[in-house]
Scaffold this motif. Structure first.
Motif, PDB file in Angstrom:
ATOM      1  N   CYS A 133      -0.501  13.965  -5.822  1.00 13.66           N
ATOM      2  CA  CYS A 133       0.798  13.416  -5.420  1.00 13.66           C
ATOM      3  C   CYS A 133       0.668  12.419  -4.268  1.00 13.66           C
ATOM      4  O   CYS A 133       1.679  12.021  -3.678  1.00 13.66           O
ATOM      5  N   SER A 134      -0.557  12.031  -3.943  1.00  9.11           N
ATOM      6  CA  SER A 134      -0.748  11.136  -2.806  1.00  9.11           C
ATOM      7  C   SER A 134      -0.245   9.733  -3.078  1.00  9.11           C
ATOM      8  O   SER A 134       0.091   8.990  -2.158  1.00  9.11           O
ATOM      9  N   GLY A 135      -0.201   9.338  -4.349  1.00 13.55           N
ATOM     10  CA  GLY A 135       0.253   7.999  -4.714  1.00 13.55           C
ATOM     11  C   GLY A 135      -0.873   7.005  -4.908  1.00 13.55           C
ATOM     12  O   GLY A 135      -0.617   5.847  -5.270  1.00 13.55           O
ATOM     13  N   LEU A 136      -2.133   7.414  -4.708  1.00 14.68           N
ATOM     14  CA  LEU A 136      -3.249   6.479  -4.833  1.00 14.68           C
ATOM     15  C   LEU A 136      -3.360   5.937  -6.253  1.00 14.68           C
ATOM     16  O   LEU A 136      -3.522   4.726  -6.454  1.00 14.68           O
ATOM     17  N   ARG A 137      -3.247   6.812  -7.239  1.00  9.41           N
ATOM     18  CA  ARG A 137      -3.366   6.347  -8.625  1.00  9.41           C
ATOM     19  C   ARG A 137      -2.198   5.449  -9.011  1.00  9.41           C
ATOM     20  O   ARG A 137      -2.364   4.477  -9.752  1.00  9.41           O
ATOM     21  N   SER A 138      -0.994   5.753  -8.509  1.00  9.35           N
ATOM     22  CA  SER A 138       0.154   4.887  -8.787  1.00  9.35           C
ATOM     23  C   SER A 138      -0.043   3.510  -8.183  1.00  9.35           C
ATOM     24  O   SER A 138       0.289   2.489  -8.800  1.00  9.35           O
ATOM     25  N   ILE A 139      -0.589   3.468  -6.968  1.00  3.46           N
ATOM     26  CA  ILE A 139      -0.839   2.185  -6.309  1.00  3.46           C
ATOM     27  C   ILE A 139      -1.862   1.378  -7.096  1.00  3.46           C
ATOM     28  O   ILE A 139      -1.680   0.176  -7.338  1.00  3.46           O
ATOM     29  N   GLN A 140      -2.942   2.034  -7.520  1.00  8.45           N
ATOM     30  CA  GLN A 140      -3.968   1.334  -8.285  1.00  8.45           C
ATOM     31  C   GLN A 140      -3.404   0.799  -9.603  1.00  8.45           C
ATOM     32  O   GLN A 140      -3.632  -0.359  -9.965  1.00  8.45           O
ATOM     33  N   THR A 141      -2.658   1.644 -10.316  1.00  9.57           N
ATOM     34  CA  THR A 141      -2.190   1.267 -11.642  1.00  9.57           C
ATOM     35  C   THR A 141      -1.131   0.171 -11.569  1.00  9.57           C
ATOM     36  O   THR A 141      -1.160  -0.787 -12.351  1.00  9.57           O
ATOM     37  N   LEU A 142      -0.185   0.286 -10.644  1.00  8.23           N
ATOM     38  CA  LEU A 142       0.869  -0.715 -10.554  1.00  8.23           C
ATOM     39  C   LEU A 142       0.325  -2.052 -10.054  1.00  8.23           C
ATOM     40  O   LEU A 142       0.775  -3.112 -10.501  1.00  8.23           O
ATOM     41  N   THR A 143      -0.644  -2.031  -9.157  1.00  9.86           N
ATOM     42  CA  THR A 143      -1.255  -3.277  -8.691  1.00  9.86           C
ATOM     43  C   THR A 143      -2.046  -3.932  -9.815  1.00  9.86           C
ATOM     44  O   THR A 143      -2.030  -5.161  -9.985  1.00  9.86           O
ATOM     45  N   PHE A 144      -2.756  -3.107 -10.600  1.00 12.55           N
ATOM     46  CA  PHE A 144      -3.445  -3.628 -11.780  1.00 12.55           C
ATOM     47  C   PHE A 144      -2.451  -4.287 -12.738  1.00 12.55           C
ATOM     48  O   PHE A 144      -2.688  -5.379 -13.257  1.00 12.55           O
ATOM     49  N   LEU A 145      -1.335  -3.629 -12.964  1.00  9.17           N
ATOM     50  CA  LEU A 145      -0.330  -4.179 -13.873  1.00  9.17           C
ATOM     51  C   LEU A 145       0.230  -5.493 -13.339  1.00  9.17           C
ATOM     52  O   LEU A 145       0.460  -6.439 -14.103  1.00  9.17           O
ATOM     53  N   ALA A 146       0.445  -5.577 -12.025  1.00 12.97           N
ATOM     54  CA  ALA A 146       0.959  -6.814 -11.429  1.00 12.97           C
ATOM     55  C   ALA A 146      -0.033  -7.965 -11.629  1.00 12.97           C
ATOM     56  O   ALA A 146       0.366  -9.100 -11.939  1.00 12.97           O
ATOM     57  N   ALA A 147      -1.339  -7.679 -11.447  1.00 12.00           N
ATOM     58  CA  ALA A 147      -2.352  -8.724 -11.650  1.00 12.00           C
ATOM     59  C   ALA A 147      -2.393  -9.164 -13.112  1.00 12.00           C
ATOM     60  O   ALA A 147      -2.466 -10.371 -13.412  1.00 12.00           O
ATOM     61  N   LEU A 163       3.508 -11.073  -6.002  1.00 10.28           N
ATOM     62  CA  LEU A 163       3.644  -9.959  -6.947  1.00 10.28           C
ATOM     63  C   LEU A 163       2.558  -8.906  -6.722  1.00 10.28           C
ATOM     64  O   LEU A 163       2.832  -7.702  -6.669  1.00 10.28           O
ATOM     65  N   ILE A 164       1.310  -9.366  -6.567  1.00 15.24           N
ATOM     66  CA  ILE A 164       0.195  -8.435  -6.386  1.00 15.24           C
ATOM     67  C   ILE A 164       0.253  -7.769  -5.016  1.00 15.24           C
ATOM     68  O   ILE A 164      -0.061  -6.583  -4.865  1.00 15.24           O
ATOM     69  N   ALA A 165       0.668  -8.525  -3.980  1.00 16.20           N
ATOM     70  CA  ALA A 165       0.716  -7.964  -2.628  1.00 16.20           C
ATOM     71  C   ALA A 165       1.815  -6.922  -2.478  1.00 16.20           C
ATOM     72  O   ALA A 165       1.657  -5.949  -1.721  1.00 16.20           O
ATOM     73  N   LEU A 166       2.947  -7.103  -3.168  1.00 19.35           N
ATOM     74  CA  LEU A 166       4.072  -6.182  -3.027  1.00 19.35           C
ATOM     75  C   LEU A 166       3.966  -4.971  -3.953  1.00 19.35           C
ATOM     76  O   LEU A 166       4.652  -3.968  -3.736  1.00 19.35           O
ATOM     77  N   ALA A 167       3.133  -5.043  -4.977  1.00 17.62           N
ATOM     78  CA  ALA A 167       3.001  -3.927  -5.919  1.00 17.62           C
ATOM     79  C   ALA A 167       2.575  -2.624  -5.237  1.00 17.62           C
ATOM     80  O   ALA A 167       3.152  -1.562  -5.528  1.00 17.62           O
ATOM     81  N   PRO A 168       1.571  -2.607  -4.313  1.00 17.68           N
ATOM     82  CA  PRO A 168       1.223  -1.345  -3.644  1.00 17.68           C
ATOM     83  C   PRO A 168       2.383  -0.769  -2.836  1.00 17.68           C
ATOM     84  O   PRO A 168       2.553   0.459  -2.787  1.00 17.68           O
ATOM     85  N   LEU A 169       3.180  -1.633  -2.199  1.00 19.91           N
ATOM     86  CA  LEU A 169       4.318  -1.145  -1.420  1.00 19.91           C
ATOM     87  C   LEU A 169       5.370  -0.524  -2.324  1.00 19.91           C
ATOM     88  O   LEU A 169       5.973   0.503  -1.982  1.00 19.91           O
ATOM     89  N   ILE A 170       5.594  -1.131  -3.485  1.00 21.71           N
ATOM     90  CA  ILE A 170       6.554  -0.574  -4.447  1.00 21.71           C
ATOM     91  C   ILE A 170       6.080   0.797  -4.920  1.00 21.71           C
ATOM     92  O   ILE A 170       6.847   1.768  -4.962  1.00 21.71           O
ATOM     93  N   ALA A 171       4.794   0.895  -5.267  1.00 18.66           N
ATOM     94  CA  ALA A 171       4.255   2.172  -5.750  1.00 18.66           C
ATOM     95  C   ALA A 171       4.345   3.241  -4.666  1.00 18.66           C
ATOM     96  O   ALA A 171       4.682   4.399  -4.948  1.00 18.66           O
TER      97      ALA A 171
END
Length: 336
Positions: A133-147, A163-171
């Motif tokens: 539940c730390s959010g690390l996988r969500s950050i990785q996956t959403l940033t990958f999707l943004a790229a 888009l790529i810079a804001l994706a980790p913050l959104i996740a």
């Protein structure tokens, strides 16, 4: 992603190679590759490929072709799992900050909550922010999707960067919502369905990413990048006459790397290999007894370089002693 931009790539094939621009990328790729083979660090061996690709593109076809490769290479970089040493540091930080921000969010909307370490309490029992539940996988996956999104739709450079810079913050923000919901209902059936929660929150993150993309298009409208290029038949061919020499040089470099992978000696650090902790034969009146069977499931995701699980006996009484040891300074498997 490459096939979608095939026309731009075919036109960029006529560019002139830039050996001096390619040299830093190729040198870094070779150094990383050699170190990875020496230390047995597969993550760095994969990372060397990320630098090898733009280096080869600059050497053979020049900057324009290399620029077209940037986003596909960024997408490829997400296929490399983060080194364990780095992931452990980020995971614990995300768990602490996620618990703190989850409690802040609950207090902001009118609930009474507080965070203590990785626990959030908003009811009779606390909820722990575990690794999943730390959010690390969500950050990785959403940033990958943004790229991948930016690459597939060929958006402008500022649009792609935003888009790529804001994706980790959104996740991360979406994961804080998930933590707050878990803290309100820690013992519910929904609270135990971590996978379902992750999918639901990821869909929310995708929706926010799509809205952000729509807003960014108002600042940087998409342009038809192919409209500025003349047809292939109408343009003068500027094939670099040195390219054959560059191809030979690049082939020789790759063959040298293949040979190096067999010739470079491997780093063997005996202290870092898993083994047993040597416990004393006596602890006061207690005598060291037999070795006990360790159930690996008990350890969960914890890793120990050395461990021991033994019984100590005294006047018919028996206690068990478990000792787990690991030194994070043993990082020879990665430059980190």
């Amino acid at each position: 992603l490459l096939f979608r931009r095939r026309q731009e790539f075919s036109e960029a094939l006529e560019g002139r190679g830039r050996p001096w621009l390619s040299a830093p990328f190729l040198c870094l790729a070779v150094l990383l590759f050699c170190w990875a083979k020496h230390a047995g660090a597969v993550d760095l061996e994969l990372l060397s490929l990320i630098f090898l690709l733009p280096g080869a593109a600059l050497l053979l076809f020049g900057p324009r072709f290399a620029r077209l490769l940037v986003l596909p290479v960024v997408v490829l970089a997400f296929a490399i799992p983060p080194p364990g040493v780095l992931a452990n540091q980020v995971l614990f930080f995300l768990r602490l900050s996620g618990a703190a921000h989850g409690a802040w969010l609950l207090n902001a909307v009118g609930f009474t909550a507080f965070a203590e370490g990785t626990f959030v309490q908003a009811g009779p029992s606390p909820a722990e922010v575990i690794e999943s539940c730390s959010g690390l996988r969500s950050i990785q996956t959403l940033t990958f999707l943004a790229a991948a999104w930016a690459c597939f739709y060929s958006v402008r450079v500022p649009h792609a960067v935003a888009l790529i810079a804001l994706a980790p913050l959104i996740a991360y923000a979406v994961n804080v919502l998930r933590i707050a919901a878990l803290a309100l209902f820690p013992e519910s059936e929904v609270g135990a369905m971590h996978s379902l929660q992750g999918v639901a929150m990821f869909l929310v993150g995708i929706g926010i990413l799509a809205l952000l993309d729509d807003r960014l298009r108002r600042f940087w409208p998409e342009t038809n990048s192919r409209a500025n290029h003349a047809p292939m038949a109408a343009r003068e061919c500027n094939t670099d006459p040195r390219r054959s020499r560059f191809v030979i040089a690049l082939t020789a470099l790759l063959l040298a790397m293949v040979c190096a992978s067999y010739l470079i000696p491997r780093w063997d650090d005996g202290d870092a290999k898993p083994g047993r902790v040597r416990l004393p034969n006596r602890l006061g009146d207690w005598q060291l007894g037999e070795s006990l069977k360790l159930h690996r499931q008990f350890l969960g995701s914890a890793f120990f370089g050395r461990l021991s699980y033994h019984a100590y006996e005294r006047d018919g009484e028996v206690i068990s002693v478990f000792v787990g040891y690991d030194d994070r300074r043993h990082r020879q498997r990665s430059l980190l």
